[in-house]
Design a protein around this motif. Structure first.
Motif, PDB file in Angstrom:
ATOM      1  N   LEU A  21       0.716  -1.640  -0.291  1.00 27.82           N
ATOM      2  CA  LEU A  21       0.211  -0.277   0.049  1.00 27.82           C
ATOM      3  C   LEU A  21       1.301   1.250   0.212  1.00 27.82           C
ATOM      4  O   LEU A  21       2.058   1.400   0.650  1.00 27.82           O
ATOM      5  CB  LEU A  21      -0.883  -0.511   1.378  1.00 27.82           C
ATOM      6  CG  LEU A  21      -2.149  -0.362   1.278  1.00 27.82           C
ATOM      7  CD1 LEU A  21      -1.748  -1.901   0.846  1.00 27.82           C
ATOM      8  CD2 LEU A  21      -2.880  -0.576   2.216  1.00 27.82           C
ATOM      9  N   ALA A  25      -2.325   5.834   1.472  1.00 25.27           N
ATOM     10  CA  ALA A  25      -3.313   4.931   0.679  1.00 25.27           C
ATOM     11  C   ALA A  25      -3.055   4.818   3.191  1.00 25.27           C
ATOM     12  O   ALA A  25      -4.517   4.796   3.363  1.00 25.27           O
ATOM     13  CB  ALA A  25      -2.914   4.357   0.536  1.00 25.27           C
ATOM     14  N   MET A  26      -2.373   3.843   3.018  1.00 23.85           N
ATOM     15  CA  MET A  26      -2.240   4.025   4.773  1.00 23.85           C
ATOM     16  C   MET A  26      -2.639   4.811   5.583  1.00 23.85           C
ATOM     17  O   MET A  26      -3.327   4.697   6.244  1.00 23.85           O
ATOM     18  CB  MET A  26      -0.504   3.779   5.156  1.00 23.85           C
ATOM     19  CG  MET A  26      -0.475   2.013   4.860  1.00 23.85           C
ATOM     20  SD  MET A  26       1.142   1.599   5.223  1.00 23.85           S
ATOM     21  CE  MET A  26       2.195   2.542   4.286  1.00 23.85           C
ATOM     22  N   ILE A  29      -6.042   5.471   5.448  1.00 23.35           N
ATOM     23  CA  ILE A  29      -7.271   5.213   6.223  1.00 23.35           C
ATOM     24  C   ILE A  29      -6.753   5.156   7.782  1.00 23.35           C
ATOM     25  O   ILE A  29      -7.410   4.956   8.527  1.00 23.35           O
ATOM     26  CB  ILE A  29      -5.634   2.901   6.341  1.00 23.35           C
ATOM     27  CG1 ILE A  29      -6.772   2.875   5.016  1.00 23.35           C
ATOM     28  CG2 ILE A  29      -6.783   2.733   7.202  1.00 23.35           C
ATOM     29  CD1 ILE A  29      -5.724   2.212   4.589  1.00 23.35           C
ATOM     30  N   GLN A  96     -12.193   0.705   7.850  1.00 21.23           N
ATOM     31  CA  GLN A  96     -12.733   0.236   6.973  1.00 21.23           C
ATOM     32  C   GLN A  96     -12.772   0.357   5.698  1.00 21.23           C
ATOM     33  O   GLN A  96     -12.800  -0.150   4.653  1.00 21.23           O
ATOM     34  CB  GLN A  96     -13.327  -1.489   7.679  1.00 21.23           C
ATOM     35  CG  GLN A  96     -11.909  -2.126   8.188  1.00 21.23           C
ATOM     36  CD  GLN A  96     -12.918  -3.303   8.758  1.00 21.23           C
ATOM     37  OE1 GLN A  96     -14.079  -3.252   9.695  1.00 21.23           O
ATOM     38  NE2 GLN A  96     -12.598  -4.749   8.337  1.00 21.23           N
ATOM     39  N   ALA A  99     -10.677   2.463   3.123  1.00 20.56           N
ATOM     40  CA  ALA A  99     -10.078   1.876   2.168  1.00 20.56           C
ATOM     41  C   ALA A  99     -10.322   1.074   1.329  1.00 20.56           C
ATOM     42  O   ALA A  99      -9.882   0.908  -0.111  1.00 20.56           O
ATOM     43  CB  ALA A  99      -9.658   0.070   3.752  1.00 20.56           C
ATOM     44  N   TRP A 100     -11.604   0.324   1.436  1.00 21.43           N
ATOM     45  CA  TRP A 100     -13.157   0.045   0.751  1.00 21.43           C
ATOM     46  C   TRP A 100     -13.093   1.173  -0.332  1.00 21.43           C
ATOM     47  O   TRP A 100     -12.843   0.098  -1.349  1.00 21.43           O
ATOM     48  CB  TRP A 100     -14.429  -0.587   1.466  1.00 21.43           C
ATOM     49  CG  TRP A 100     -14.905  -1.488   0.058  1.00 21.43           C
ATOM     50  CD1 TRP A 100     -16.118  -1.468  -0.672  1.00 21.43           C
ATOM     51  CD2 TRP A 100     -14.227  -2.555  -0.029  1.00 21.43           C
ATOM     52  NE1 TRP A 100     -16.589  -2.995  -1.354  1.00 21.43           N
ATOM     53  CE2 TRP A 100     -15.261  -3.491  -0.893  1.00 21.43           C
ATOM     54  CE3 TRP A 100     -13.211  -3.405  -0.318  1.00 21.43           C
ATOM     55  CZ2 TRP A 100     -15.452  -4.440  -1.668  1.00 21.43           C
ATOM     56  CZ3 TRP A 100     -12.719  -4.705  -0.566  1.00 21.43           C
ATOM     57  CH2 TRP A 100     -13.581  -4.934  -1.617  1.00 21.43           C
ATOM     58  N   ILE A 104      -9.182  -1.447  -1.147  1.00 24.98           N
ATOM     59  CA  ILE A 104      -8.027  -2.105  -0.396  1.00 24.98           C
ATOM     60  C   ILE A 104      -9.121  -2.692   0.779  1.00 24.98           C
ATOM     61  O   ILE A 104      -9.981  -1.739   1.386  1.00 24.98           O
ATOM     62  CB  ILE A 104      -7.377  -1.084   0.662  1.00 24.98           C
ATOM     63  CG1 ILE A 104      -6.381  -0.539  -0.476  1.00 24.98           C
ATOM     64  CG2 ILE A 104      -6.455  -1.280   1.429  1.00 24.98           C
ATOM     65  CD1 ILE A 104      -5.843   0.954   0.391  1.00 24.98           C
ATOM     66  N   SER A 106      -9.716  -5.748   3.603  1.00 24.10           N
ATOM     67  CA  SER A 106      -9.506  -5.459   4.898  1.00 24.10           C
ATOM     68  C   SER A 106     -10.016  -6.779   5.552  1.00 24.10           C
ATOM     69  O   SER A 106     -11.411  -7.441   5.497  1.00 24.10           O
ATOM     70  CB  SER A 106     -10.316  -4.217   5.928  1.00 24.10           C
ATOM     71  OG  SER A 106     -11.591  -4.168   5.772  1.00 24.10           O
ATOM     72  N   PHE A 135      -5.192  -4.743   5.777  1.00 21.72           N
ATOM     73  CA  PHE A 135      -5.476  -4.497   4.783  1.00 21.72           C
ATOM     74  C   PHE A 135      -4.672  -4.799   4.007  1.00 21.72           C
ATOM     75  O   PHE A 135      -3.412  -4.646   3.933  1.00 21.72           O
ATOM     76  CB  PHE A 135      -4.901  -2.708   4.972  1.00 21.72           C
ATOM     77  CG  PHE A 135      -6.245  -2.299   6.120  1.00 21.72           C
ATOM     78  CD1 PHE A 135      -7.618  -1.832   6.223  1.00 21.72           C
ATOM     79  CD2 PHE A 135      -5.766  -2.219   7.846  1.00 21.72           C
ATOM     80  CE1 PHE A 135      -7.839  -1.253   6.418  1.00 21.72           C
ATOM     81  CE2 PHE A 135      -6.501  -1.389   8.490  1.00 21.72           C
ATOM     82  CZ  PHE A 135      -8.198  -1.267   7.442  1.00 21.72           C
TER      83      PHE A 135
END
Length: 167
Positions: A21, A25-26, A29, A96, A99-100, A104, A106, A135
């Motif tokens: 990732l 992105a991290m 999240i 979550q 992320a989605w 991504i 999870s 993730f």
């Protein structure tokens, strides 16, 4: 994606590609968890962002259903006072869903051996830790359809009552 689309298409993902990732992105999240609502705005949480493969494999051995952590490129340990479980749930859901939205997947991992998991991450004894979230980008497979199963949730009228139980 709209919020409704993110909620209705979100599913647990336990198998991930090897693609790492991005830092962006991290952080997105983690920021979603940080921005989650909490009781009286206490924000009782701390999050441990985990990328180290050895650590992820060790944590995967701390729960009967935590094996997916070993294959994830990224995980988050949710840490707080033991009285903050509802607030941690809010943060977990926010992470979550964020992320989605980024594509991504999870899955929540319960730490069946929390003391062992706490030692791996160096978490102080006065804080609670029994949940981590894996993730990663979903691994395409026949077991993981790209869309939720039709009728995969109980019907609305089976779980919703208006004004009183059974009403």
């Amino acid at each position: 994606m709209t919020v409704s689309e993110v909620i209705s298409t979100k599913r647990a993902v336990r198998q991930f590609t090897a693609e790492p990732l991005s830092q962006e992105a991290m952080r997105s999240i983690l920021n979603a968890g940080r921005r989650a609502q909490s009781s009286k705005n206490t924000q009782p949480w701390h999050f441990i962002a985990i990328r180290d493969r050895t650590t992820l494999r060790q944590l995967a051995e701390c729960g009967a259903y935590a094996g997916h952590l070993a294959g994830a490129p990224f995980a988050v340990a949710l840490v707080a006072s033991t009285a903050a479980s509802f607030d941690l749930g809010q943060a977990a859901a926010s992470m979550q869903l964020a992320a989605w939205e980024l594509g991504i997947g999870s899955c929540i991992a319960s730490m069946g051996e929390p003391e062992k998991a706490r030692a791996i991450l160096g978490i102080p004894q006065d804080l609670g830790f029994d949940v981590a979230i894996s993730f990663g980008y979903p691994l395409p497979s026949r077991e993981q359809p790209s869309a939720p199963k039709p009728h995969g949730r109980k019907p609305f009228d089976e779980v919703i009552f208006w004004e009183r139980w059974g009403g």
